[in-house]
Scaffold this motif. Structure first.
Motif, PDB file in Angstrom:
ATOM      1  N   LYS A 109       0.802  -1.184  -0.085  1.00  0.00           N
ATOM      2  CA  LYS A 109       0.121   0.091  -0.027  1.00  0.00           C
ATOM      3  C   LYS A 109       0.913   1.113   0.117  1.00  0.00           C
ATOM      4  O   LYS A 109       0.401   2.093  -0.554  1.00  0.00           O
ATOM      5  N   TYR A 110       2.008   1.137   0.697  1.00  0.00           N
ATOM      6  CA  TYR A 110       2.799   2.471   0.663  1.00  0.00           C
ATOM      7  C   TYR A 110       3.255   2.673  -0.818  1.00  0.00           C
ATOM      8  O   TYR A 110       3.332   3.863  -1.017  1.00  0.00           O
ATOM      9  N   GLU A 124       0.599   4.101  -2.934  1.00  0.00           N
ATOM     10  CA  GLU A 124       0.329   5.556  -2.726  1.00  0.00           C
ATOM     11  C   GLU A 124       1.592   6.400  -2.758  1.00  0.00           C
ATOM     12  O   GLU A 124       1.658   7.511  -2.221  1.00  0.00           O
ATOM     13  N   LYS A 150       3.759   8.226  -0.170  1.00  0.00           N
ATOM     14  CA  LYS A 150       3.285   9.654   0.517  1.00  0.00           C
ATOM     15  C   LYS A 150       3.140   9.505   1.971  1.00  0.00           C
ATOM     16  O   LYS A 150       2.819  10.505   2.700  1.00  0.00           O
ATOM     17  N   ASP A 151       3.285   8.281   2.515  1.00  0.00           N
ATOM     18  CA  ASP A 151       2.749   8.007   4.121  1.00  0.00           C
ATOM     19  C   ASP A 151       4.103   8.667   4.613  1.00  0.00           C
ATOM     20  O   ASP A 151       5.367   8.790   4.395  1.00  0.00           O
TER      21      ASP A 151
END
Length: 283
Positions: A186-187, A190, A193-194
């Motif tokens: 998921k990082y 995305e 941007k985490d």
């Protein structure tokens, strides 16, 4: 360390080498220009040392880092990956070692560039960045980048229909239905941007939307997805998913209007890049 061992199967590694897209030269030019701004060169005109973290089978530094550094150290926790990288070695100034990202086998303040391609999301970020601060010279650079399928078919008369089918794959493999789709995946989805992934220096730069094509075939798309651990495990987990996977590629062949799985197909990928520079003086 790399928190997850994803690529230890020699067969999968060989497919990885063949099927994964290469990063665009534009991205490496951005990294090199940022590094040049403050880093000191050797008498040779090159920078002294770069470390390529989570290097995998050798797709990155052979084409970019080696001509600009006196030495490139490439590290990965997978012995199988390092063996494949050694088999593909093209430059004498590259050395390969089995080592952890959070414990690089180099001296304090000896590294000009730490590069981490398609791997930052698998690391213990706090420990990794602390280790980077140990090994980097003043003005040294961390460059972390990855890419993600933009899922846009180009250069085909039925590209919109093909794009919709391929996006079905992406939606399913990233859904809650897939237990193999983990937080690190998921990082990457995305685009790094985490907050936990951000480089802890004041001098940072970020680049998004560096689009680049993957020129492949219908079968090549299949092979690409099978190099992604969370996809391969998901598809092989039960017969319904195997049937769904076969149906997807039957529909792609139909939409393409071909019986040849090696028919050419081009899709776009989106690369993204984080960079940060170690301060040249203590605060």
């Amino acid at each position: 360390m790399l928190s997850y061992r994803r690529y230890d199967d020699p067969v999968q590694i060989s497919e990885y080498v063949v099927s994964r897209p290469r990063y665009p030269q534009k991205l490496f030019g951005i990294i090199l220009e940022y590094t040049r701004q403050q880093a000191m060169r050797c008498k040779s005109g090159n920078f002294p040392l770069a470390v390529d973290v989570g290097c995998g089978p050798g797709l990155m530094s052979t084409s970019f880092l080696a001509p600009h550094f006196d030495k490139v150290l490439r590290i990965d926790i997978s012995e199988a990956q390092i063996a494949e990288a050694n088999a593909n070695k093209e430059y004498d100034n590259i050395e390969y070692k089995v080592a952890h990202a959070e414990s690089m086998p180099v001296e304090d303040k000896s590294v000009t560039l730490v590069q981490v391609a398609t791997a930052l999301h698998w690391l213990d970020h706090e420990k990794f960045y602390r280790e980077c601060d140990r090994v980097l010279v003043a003005g040294g650079v961390i460059a972390a980048f990855s890419h993600y399928p933009d899922i846009q078919v180009i250069d085909h008369p039925n590209k919109d229909h093909l794009t919709r089918i391929l996006r079905e794959i992406q939606e399913k493999i990233t859904s809650n239905e897939n237990p193999e789709y983990l937080l690190p995946n998921k990082y990457a989805a995305e685009y790094y941007k985490d907050p936990c992934l951000q480089i802890p220096y004041s001098d940072t730069q970020r680049y998004d939307d560096i689009l680049h094509p993957l020129h492949t075939t219908i079968a090549g798309i299949h092979r690409y997805y099978m190099t992604i651990t969370c996809v391969r495990k998901f598809i092989s987990s039960n017969e319904d998913r195997k049937t769904w996977w076969k149906d997807i590629f039957d529909r792609i062949m139909e939409a393409y209007r071909t019986d040849n799985s090696e028919s050419p197909l081009t899709i776009t990928f989106k690369a993204f890049l984080l960079m940060g520079r170690k301060p040249t003086r203590s605060n």
